[in-house]
Design an enzyme around this catalytic site. Structure first.
Site, mmCIF file in Angstrom:
data_model
loop_
_atom_site.group_PDB
_atom_site.id
_atom_site.type_symbol
_atom_site.label_atom_id
_atom_site.label_comp_id
_atom_site.label_asym_id
_atom_site.label_seq_id
_atom_site.Cartn_x
_atom_site.Cartn_y
_atom_site.Cartn_z
ATOM 1 N N LYS A 146 -43.189 -9.372 -30.256
ATOM 2 C CA LYS A 146 -43.670 -9.874 -28.964
ATOM 3 C C LYS A 146 -44.998 -10.613 -29.099
ATOM 4 O O LYS A 146 -45.257 -11.568 -28.373
ATOM 5 C CB LYS A 146 -43.782 -8.745 -27.937
ATOM 6 C CG LYS A 146 -42.414 -8.238 -27.519
ATOM 7 C CD LYS A 146 -42.414 -7.569 -26.167
ATOM 8 C CE LYS A 146 -40.971 -7.333 -25.746
ATOM 9 N NZ LYS A 146 -40.810 -6.588 -24.536
ATOM 10 N N LYS A 206 -31.117 -10.008 -29.842
ATOM 11 C CA LYS A 206 -30.636 -9.139 -28.756
ATOM 12 C C LYS A 206 -30.695 -9.880 -27.413
ATOM 13 O O LYS A 206 -31.538 -10.765 -27.214
ATOM 14 C CB LYS A 206 -31.403 -7.819 -28.712
ATOM 15 C CG LYS A 206 -32.784 -7.892 -28.134
ATOM 16 C CD LYS A 206 -33.287 -6.508 -27.723
ATOM 17 C CE LYS A 206 -34.583 -6.665 -26.948
ATOM 18 N NZ LYS A 206 -34.946 -5.578 -26.094
ATOM 19 N N LYS A 228 -34.391 -10.125 -21.378
ATOM 20 C CA LYS A 228 -34.849 -10.743 -20.126
ATOM 21 C C LYS A 228 -35.733 -11.944 -20.415
ATOM 22 O O LYS A 228 -35.782 -12.893 -19.645
ATOM 23 C CB LYS A 228 -35.711 -9.756 -19.335
ATOM 24 C CG LYS A 228 -35.026 -8.520 -18.872
ATOM 25 C CD LYS A 228 -36.031 -7.719 -18.048
ATOM 26 C CE LYS A 228 -35.756 -6.251 -18.110
ATOM 27 N NZ LYS A 228 -36.739 -5.521 -18.937
#
Ligand code: AQP
Length: 346
Positions: free
Chosen positions: A117, A209, A212
């Site tokens: 991230k 994956k 969102k």
């Protein structure tokens, strides 16, 4: 190792960070529904985790309500379980501080989600993004929860929560005993990660994956997508030129095909072998038509109910408030005990 037994209790959370998708549903929310029959459950909209990256305040408020609506629309009963948002129960933040003094920097340095991230610009990531797994440990341990249903991507964070619980129990063993809690205050929470869709992959790239935060809306099926959108996304989903195999071994090295088969199996509630038995040898187009049908049948009513529920924000806010009161009633005495154990005066 503790000999202590703890009453079974389920805790899990979902971040209000954008469009809830099929991965969130199959990896987590569907399990929330199944577990409510056998366990005392707390299901949390983890809004404090959401702000580890920038959020628009009005959009955050809307998404918090939408995640709560998704829990309820999927079948979680708000009378039976506590549905609440994290920031309404301050014990999460208070316990996170104590557990942050238990966790080691080296442990956090190994967390792969932070690396993914934060990306290349790690110096510019928020401190909250780095310490996120400590807050997640506090979320679970505030309730001394024993079971945590999550998708596979959360496995490493769950292992960290167990390590933190174990170290706290060891560091304060004498005080825990002195205050009447036997040889362990925190249980070592068990991850519940299983099923054909513990890791749902992107529809555009079988190595990533479903997420969102993927900029491509085509990569995911949102829980609020209507039948036309679901059909268009499934039909455009990346595949390969080979027909579907009849045996699981034939899915080796074919991540996109394996992903779609896993999604079908999870939505239809059947084994992967049954899906391959039925569609093996056939073209993807026929399989995709069947997948659209099962996806629309399963997700259509959930999406419609979510939209109905979010149209009445006052009712959702009342559910969140009631849920927070129930959660607080469990977490507060636990945290008072933590204060005694570590030696705070109260
Ligand atoms: N692709 C997935 N397959 C299976 N389970 C998944 N989960 C998330 N993606 C998949 C599970 O959903 C629960 C809630 O996840 P989260 O919102 O708290 O955070 P996340 O794992 O970071 O989810 P996203 O969608 O990828 O969000 P962003 O893009 O904001 O980071 C968890 O139990 C998770 O395992």
């Amino acid at each position: 190792m503790t000999t202590q037994t703890f009453p079974s209790r389920v805790f899990s959370g979902v971040q209000p960070t954008g469009n809830l998708h099929l991965g969130n549903y199959l990896g987590a929310i569907q399990k929330f529904v199944a577990l409510q029959a056998d366990y005392e459950c707390l299901y949390c909209v983890v809004d404090m985790h959401a702000i580890t990256v920038a959020q628009d305040p009005d959009e955050l408020r809307r998404t918090i309500r939408e995640v709560a609506a998704a829990f309820i629309a999927a079948g979680v009963d708000p009378q039976k379980n506590a549905i609440f948002n994290q920031s309404q129960v301050s014990v999460h933040a208070e316990l996170a501080w104590v557990l942050g003094c238990t966790a080691r920097i080296g442990w956090l340095n190994r967390m792969t989600q932070f690396k993914e991230k934060a990306g290349k610009d790690r110096e510019n990531a928020s401190v909250g993004l780095y310490t996120y797994p400590v807050l997640m440990a506090a979320d679970i341990l505030a309730y001394r929860a024993t079971h945590v249903p999550v998708g596979e991507d959360q496995k490493q964070h769950l292992e960290l929560a167990r390590d933190i619980a174990q170290k706290f129990n060891n560091d304060f063993a004498a005080s825990i005993e002195k205050h009447g809690f036997g040889d362990a205050f925190f249980p070592l929470p068990e991850p519940l990660i299983q099923g054909a869709a513990a890791r749902v992959m992107s529809l555009r790239d079988g190595s990533k994956k479903m997420s969102k935060s993927d900029p491509s809306d085509q990569s995911r099926i949102n829980l609020t997508d209507d039948a036309d959108a679901i059909a268009a996304k499934v039909r455009k989903a990346k595949t390969d030129p080979e027909p579907l195999p009849s045996e699981a071994a034939g899915l080796e090295g074919r991540p996109e095909a394996a992903n779609l088969v896993g999604i079908y199996a999870a939505l239809a509630g059947v084994e992967q072998a049954k899906v391959l038995g039925e569609f093996g040898g056939g073209q993807f187009s026929a399989f995709k038509n069947a997948l659209v049908e099962v996806a629309v049948e399963k997700l259509g009513p959930i999406g419609a109910e979510m939209k109905r529920l979010v149209a009445d924000p006052a009712s959702i806010d009342a559910i969140l408030k009631r849920g927070a009161e129930r959660a607080e009633a469990i977490a507060r005495p636990n945290f008072e005990a933590v204060k005694d154990i570590v030696g705070f005066v109260r």
